[in-house]
Scaffold this motif. Structure first.
Motif, PDB file in Angstrom:
ATOM      1  N   ALA A  90       0.829  -1.206   0.000  1.00  0.00           N
ATOM      2  CA  ALA A  90       0.000   0.000   0.000  1.00  0.00           C
ATOM      3  C   ALA A  90       0.865   1.258   0.000  1.00  0.00           C
ATOM      4  CB  ALA A  90      -0.944  -0.009   1.195  1.00  0.00           C
ATOM      5  N   ARG A  91       1.939   1.237   0.748  1.00  0.00           N
ATOM      6  CA  ARG A  91       2.828   2.404   0.785  1.00  0.00           C
ATOM      7  C   ARG A  91       3.453   2.662  -0.585  1.00  0.00           C
ATOM      8  NH1 ARG A  91       5.936   1.539   6.544  1.00  0.00           N
ATOM      9  NH2 ARG A  91       4.260   2.415   7.852  1.00  0.00           N
ATOM     10  N   GLN A  92       3.703   1.592  -1.333  1.00  0.00           N
ATOM     11  CA  GLN A  92       4.255   1.744  -2.683  1.00  0.00           C
ATOM     12  C   GLN A  92       3.199   2.243  -3.655  1.00  0.00           C
ATOM     13  OE1 GLN A  92       5.869  -2.083  -3.706  1.00  0.00           O
ATOM     14  NE2 GLN A  92       7.563  -1.894  -2.276  1.00  0.00           N
ATOM     15  N   GLU A 118      -4.420   4.239   7.836  1.00  0.00           N
ATOM     16  CA  GLU A 118      -3.142   4.566   7.174  1.00  0.00           C
ATOM     17  C   GLU A 118      -3.201   4.239   5.684  1.00  0.00           C
ATOM     18  OE1 GLU A 118       1.332   2.710   6.950  1.00  0.00           O
ATOM     19  OE2 GLU A 118       0.356   2.705   8.917  1.00  0.00           O
ATOM     20  N   VAL A 119      -3.693   3.053   5.360  1.00  0.00           N
ATOM     21  CA  VAL A 119      -3.794   2.622   3.956  1.00  0.00           C
ATOM     22  C   VAL A 119      -4.717   3.554   3.178  1.00  0.00           C
ATOM     23  CG1 VAL A 119      -4.732   0.793   2.475  1.00  0.00           C
ATOM     24  CG2 VAL A 119      -3.175   0.219   4.349  1.00  0.00           C
ATOM     25  N   GLY A 123      -3.959   6.215  -0.044  1.00  0.00           N
ATOM     26  CA  GLY A 123      -4.734   6.196  -1.286  1.00  0.00           C
ATOM     27  C   GLY A 123      -5.217   7.561  -1.737  1.00  0.00           C
ATOM     28  N   LEU A 124      -5.174   8.544  -0.850  1.00  0.00           N
ATOM     29  CA  LEU A 124      -5.623   9.888  -1.211  1.00  0.00           C
ATOM     30  C   LEU A 124      -4.667  10.592  -2.166  1.00  0.00           C
ATOM     31  CD1 LEU A 124      -6.989  11.134   2.219  1.00  0.00           C
ATOM     32  CD2 LEU A 124      -8.279  10.260   0.253  1.00  0.00           C
ATOM     33  N   TRP A 137     -15.495   7.318   2.835  1.00  0.00           N
ATOM     34  CA  TRP A 137     -15.261   6.141   3.678  1.00  0.00           C
ATOM     35  C   TRP A 137     -14.438   6.542   4.906  1.00  0.00           C
ATOM     36  CZ3 TRP A 137     -11.075   3.407   5.527  1.00  0.00           C
ATOM     37  CH2 TRP A 137     -11.366   2.162   6.084  1.00  0.00           C
ATOM     38  N   LEU A 138     -13.393   7.314   4.663  1.00  0.00           N
ATOM     39  CA  LEU A 138     -12.553   7.779   5.773  1.00  0.00           C
ATOM     40  C   LEU A 138     -13.361   8.617   6.766  1.00  0.00           C
ATOM     41  CD1 LEU A 138      -9.135   8.820   4.226  1.00  0.00           C
ATOM     42  CD2 LEU A 138      -9.468   7.455   6.278  1.00  0.00           C
TER      43      LEU A 138
END
Length: 183
Positions: A90-92, A118-119, A123-124, A137-138
């Motif tokens: 996810a960080r990548q 965090e994930v 994604g933002l 969603w957040l």
């Protein structure tokens, strides 16, 4: 159709059929040929489903790497309980905001709330059509946690990106929690 391909062979021939299907995926991609892309996608999705159904997780992950299906690999890592690997992917970057939301939802459902948030935040960085739903969603998660400031920030961003009645209601809920009014 693909299921028929495997079931029309004897069980001892399945490895050969699998190699043949994997060989089809190794052929160069032709972006201009819509039909070939459609079949290629079908072969890929069939093989991934086949590996998943037969519990061949390593083959599943290998094919994900080969075909740049990081989002699917991240979801599989969560399923296997390897959330740090999912976090690393996810960080990548998973390619779009929707992929990050799917992974965040899966993590949230298993109780990994901090990692899910965090994930989603990672994604933002994507400025795509799925960014507003991810913001929404957040905001909903922040509201559930009773955190007014990030809920309001996310709800406002969702509303500004894609004004809708749903996002307006979310913004009002976040503003109410924060003790503010919206205009």
């Amino acid at each position: 159709l693909m299921d028929l391909v495997l079931h029309s062979y004897r069980p001892e021939d399945i490895d050969l059929v699998e190699q043949w299907l994997r060989g089809l995926l190794r052929k160069p991609r032709h972006a201009a040929q819509q039909t070939q892309r459609w079949w290629r996608d079908r072969v890929l999705h069939f093989l991934l489903a086949f590996y998943e159904a037969t519990g061949r997780h390593e083959a599943f992950l290998d094919l994900c790497w080969e075909e740049e299906e990081d989002a699917r690999a991240a979801l599989k890592f969560v399923e296997l309980g390897q959330v740090e690997e999912a976090r690393r992917l996810a960080r990548q970057g998973l390619g779009n905001a929707a992929a990050h939301q799917a992974l965040a939802e899966r993590l949230w459902d298993r109780g990994d709330t901090a990692l899910a948030l965090e994930v989603a935040e990672v994604g933002l960085r994507y400025q795509d059509a799925w960014r507003a739903p991810l913001q929404s969603w957040l905001a909903g998660r922040w509201l559930a946690l009773g955190e007014p400031a990030p809920a309001l920030r996310s709800a406002r961003a969702a509303w500004e990106q894609a004004p809708s009645l749903e996002y307006y209601r979310l913004l009002r809920s976040a503003a109410s929690l924060a003790g503010k009014t919206t205009s």
